[in-house]
Design a protein around this motif. Sequence first.
Motif, PDB file in Angstrom:
ATOM      1  N   SER A  39       0.814  -1.213   0.000  1.00 34.10           N
ATOM      2  CA  SER A  39       0.000   0.000   0.000  1.00 34.10           C
ATOM      3  C   SER A  39       0.848   1.264   0.000  1.00 34.10           C
ATOM      4  CB  SER A  39      -0.920   0.004   1.217  1.00 34.10           C
ATOM      5  OG  SER A  39      -0.176  -0.075   2.407  1.00 34.10           O
ATOM      6  N   SER A  40       2.096   1.187   0.491  1.00 28.23           N
ATOM      7  CA  SER A  40       2.954   2.374   0.503  1.00 28.23           C
ATOM      8  C   SER A  40       3.305   2.809  -0.921  1.00 28.23           C
ATOM      9  CB  SER A  40       4.235   2.102   1.299  1.00 28.23           C
ATOM     10  OG  SER A  40       4.953   1.018   0.742  1.00 28.23           O
ATOM     11  N   VAL A  41       3.466   1.855  -1.844  1.00 28.31           N
ATOM     12  CA  VAL A  41       3.732   2.188  -3.240  1.00 28.31           C
ATOM     13  C   VAL A  41       2.508   2.845  -3.855  1.00 28.31           C
ATOM     14  CG1 VAL A  41       4.286   1.236  -5.517  1.00 28.31           C
ATOM     15  CG2 VAL A  41       5.406   0.322  -3.476  1.00 28.31           C
ATOM     16  N   VAL A  42       1.330   2.304  -3.532  1.00 30.37           N
ATOM     17  CA  VAL A  42       0.081   2.899  -4.009  1.00 30.37           C
ATOM     18  C   VAL A  42      -0.023   4.342  -3.540  1.00 30.37           C
ATOM     19  CG1 VAL A  42      -2.438   2.808  -3.818  1.00 30.37           C
ATOM     20  CG2 VAL A  42      -1.135   0.705  -4.135  1.00 30.37           C
ATOM     21  N   GLU A  43       0.325   4.585  -2.298  1.00 31.82           N
ATOM     22  CA  GLU A  43       0.237   5.939  -1.740  1.00 31.82           C
ATOM     23  C   GLU A  43       1.183   6.891  -2.450  1.00 31.82           C
ATOM     24  OE1 GLU A  43       0.469   8.202   2.608  1.00 31.82           O
ATOM     25  OE2 GLU A  43       0.849   6.040   2.438  1.00 31.82           O
ATOM     26  N   GLU A  44       2.406   6.459  -2.711  1.00 37.31           N
ATOM     27  CA  GLU A  44       3.376   7.323  -3.386  1.00 37.31           C
ATOM     28  C   GLU A  44       2.921   7.668  -4.800  1.00 37.31           C
ATOM     29  OE1 GLU A  44       5.916   8.853  -2.159  1.00 37.31           O
ATOM     30  OE2 GLU A  44       5.558   7.966  -0.190  1.00 37.31           O
ATOM     31  N   LEU A  45       2.371   6.674  -5.513  1.00 36.68           N
ATOM     32  CA  LEU A  45       1.883   6.932  -6.868  1.00 36.68           C
ATOM     33  C   LEU A  45       0.712   7.906  -6.862  1.00 36.68           C
ATOM     34  CD1 LEU A  45       2.043   3.301  -8.302  1.00 36.68           C
ATOM     35  CD2 LEU A  45       3.473   5.228  -9.000  1.00 36.68           C
ATOM     36  N   LEU A  46      -0.165   7.777  -5.874  1.00 37.90           N
ATOM     37  CA  LEU A  46      -1.317   8.673  -5.778  1.00 37.90           C
ATOM     38  C   LEU A  46      -0.893  10.089  -5.388  1.00 37.90           C
ATOM     39  CD1 LEU A  46      -3.851   6.267  -4.055  1.00 37.90           C
ATOM     40  CD2 LEU A  46      -4.039   7.197  -6.363  1.00 37.90           C
ATOM     41  N   LYS A  47       0.113  10.193  -4.543  1.00 30.75           N
ATOM     42  CA  LYS A  47       0.608  11.519  -4.168  1.00 30.75           C
ATOM     43  C   LYS A  47       1.168  12.249  -5.386  1.00 30.75           C
ATOM     44  CE  LYS A  47       1.833  10.632   0.687  1.00 30.75           C
ATOM     45  NZ  LYS A  47       2.959  10.470   1.639  1.00 30.75           N
ATOM     46  N   TRP A  48       1.806  11.492  -6.266  1.00 32.17           N
ATOM     47  CA  TRP A  48       2.412  12.111  -7.441  1.00 32.17           C
ATOM     48  C   TRP A  48       1.356  12.470  -8.487  1.00 32.17           C
ATOM     49  CZ3 TRP A  48       7.423  13.505  -7.732  1.00 32.17           C
ATOM     50  CH2 TRP A  48       7.892  13.951  -8.978  1.00 32.17           C
ATOM     51  N   ASP A  49       0.368  11.568  -8.663  1.00 26.23           N
ATOM     52  CA  ASP A  49      -0.656  11.820  -9.677  1.00 26.23           C
ATOM     53  C   ASP A  49      -1.928  11.051  -9.291  1.00 26.23           C
ATOM     54  OD1 ASP A  49      -2.172  12.410 -11.867  1.00 26.23           O
ATOM     55  OD2 ASP A  49      -0.980  11.259 -13.296  1.00 26.23           O
ATOM     56  N   ALA A  50      -2.844  11.730  -8.613  1.00 28.33           N
ATOM     57  CA  ALA A  50      -4.078  11.083  -8.148  1.00 28.33           C
ATOM     58  C   ALA A  50      -5.021  10.738  -9.293  1.00 28.33           C
ATOM     59  CB  ALA A  50      -4.794  11.988  -7.147  1.00 28.33           C
ATOM     60  N   SER A  51      -4.859  11.394 -10.431  1.00 28.62           N
ATOM     61  CA  SER A  51      -5.759  11.134 -11.559  1.00 28.62           C
ATOM     62  C   SER A  51      -5.600   9.722 -12.108  1.00 28.62           C
ATOM     63  CB  SER A  51      -5.524  12.153 -12.673  1.00 28.62           C
ATOM     64  OG  SER A  51      -4.220  12.016 -13.226  1.00 28.62           O
ATOM     65  N   ALA A  52      -4.485   9.061 -11.785  1.00 27.99           N
ATOM     66  CA  ALA A  52      -4.260   7.690 -12.266  1.00 27.99           C
ATOM     67  C   ALA A  52      -5.306   6.721 -11.700  1.00 27.99           C
ATOM     68  CB  ALA A  52      -2.852   7.229 -11.886  1.00 27.99           C
ATOM     69  N   ALA A  53      -5.949   7.110 -10.616  1.00 30.31           N
ATOM     70  CA  ALA A  53      -6.958   6.246 -10.007  1.00 30.31           C
ATOM     71  C   ALA A  53      -8.207   6.113 -10.871  1.00 30.31           C
ATOM     72  CB  ALA A  53      -7.345   6.774  -8.621  1.00 30.31           C
TER      73      ALA A  53
END
Length: 342
Positions: A39-53
């Motif tokens: 989940s920490s990788v998921v969090e870092e990716l979302l912090k950088w670009d939340a639109s990817a969700a």
Amino acid sequence: MAEDAEATKIILKKKGNLTKERDEDGHTPLHYAAHKCCSSVVEELLKWDASAAYVCDRKLGMTPLLMAARQAHLQKSQKIHSFCPDCCVKVDNRGWNLLHFLAFRVYPPCIAIYFFTLSRKMECASIRNLMDWKDALGITPHQVYDAYRPRIARARKSFENSGQKEKKKQIEELLKDIAREEVAECPVSPFSLPTVSAESLEKTRDAHLVVAGLIATITFAAAITIPGGLQTEKGSERGTPLLIDEAAFEAFVVTNAMAFILSVSALSIHFEIVNLLLSKLIFWRPDMIVSRTQSVSNLLGRAVIAMVIAFSTGSYVVLKPSHGLAIASCLIGPAFFLLFYY
């Protein structure tokens, strides 16, 4: 986990557009992280670009949130939802939302936990409508839950008596398809399919109870009526079995006791299942019922073997004066199992 998150930070600093890149199946790094990483990788990716969700893949129209829910990764699902609350309303090509996927997982009651968390935070008002959302076949998450998890008898019968048997078959076929899905050759986390009907489990349970009761009765009676009889003369050895020094008699006592204990253990497990059913718990795990039924089958199988050995050794020690008859009686049981196996 911390190392993975730190490595993700370094990669994103060097190549920030990586979050928007997609492979031939339309998967972004967030899709892969939701499917298999921490989940920490998921969090870092979302912090950088939340639109990817909000990105859907090309094959099934799955968002990272749906992939996390399909894997029963509740922490990742909550993490993605906290960054992008509106992504919870997106569905895949089947029309399934995240609650459809959470409904069939065999882990602790994911739906209850998810609803409880979201209802307290009130981050997404539309989450309350997801339970009644219908997919392309008109199937709701609640129906997936009822078809997959036989809770208490009343709920199971109401589902089957409401003209939904055809829908239940459709749900089972969809679950079989989901079990075969994979991301970059990494399959979906295994889950048990609802292939065992409530009626077959009930019949199996009744058969187990009869067999366990018979074995317990027979072995108890054999322990009371000791082969060869007891010492009747007055003295310190009165009541001692006459054949107590025979090795075959000792084997009879041990195996007879094993058969009795195994059958009683099987009965105890079935009574435990009945107590859980009568407790009217809201959430049920069908795999738990099936696994316990399998445990009972294993116990009874071993009890039958122990009972046959007890019969053979008991017959041998009683018929020992007639050597040929004793050997023939002792070998009947093992010969039967050998022929049955062959």
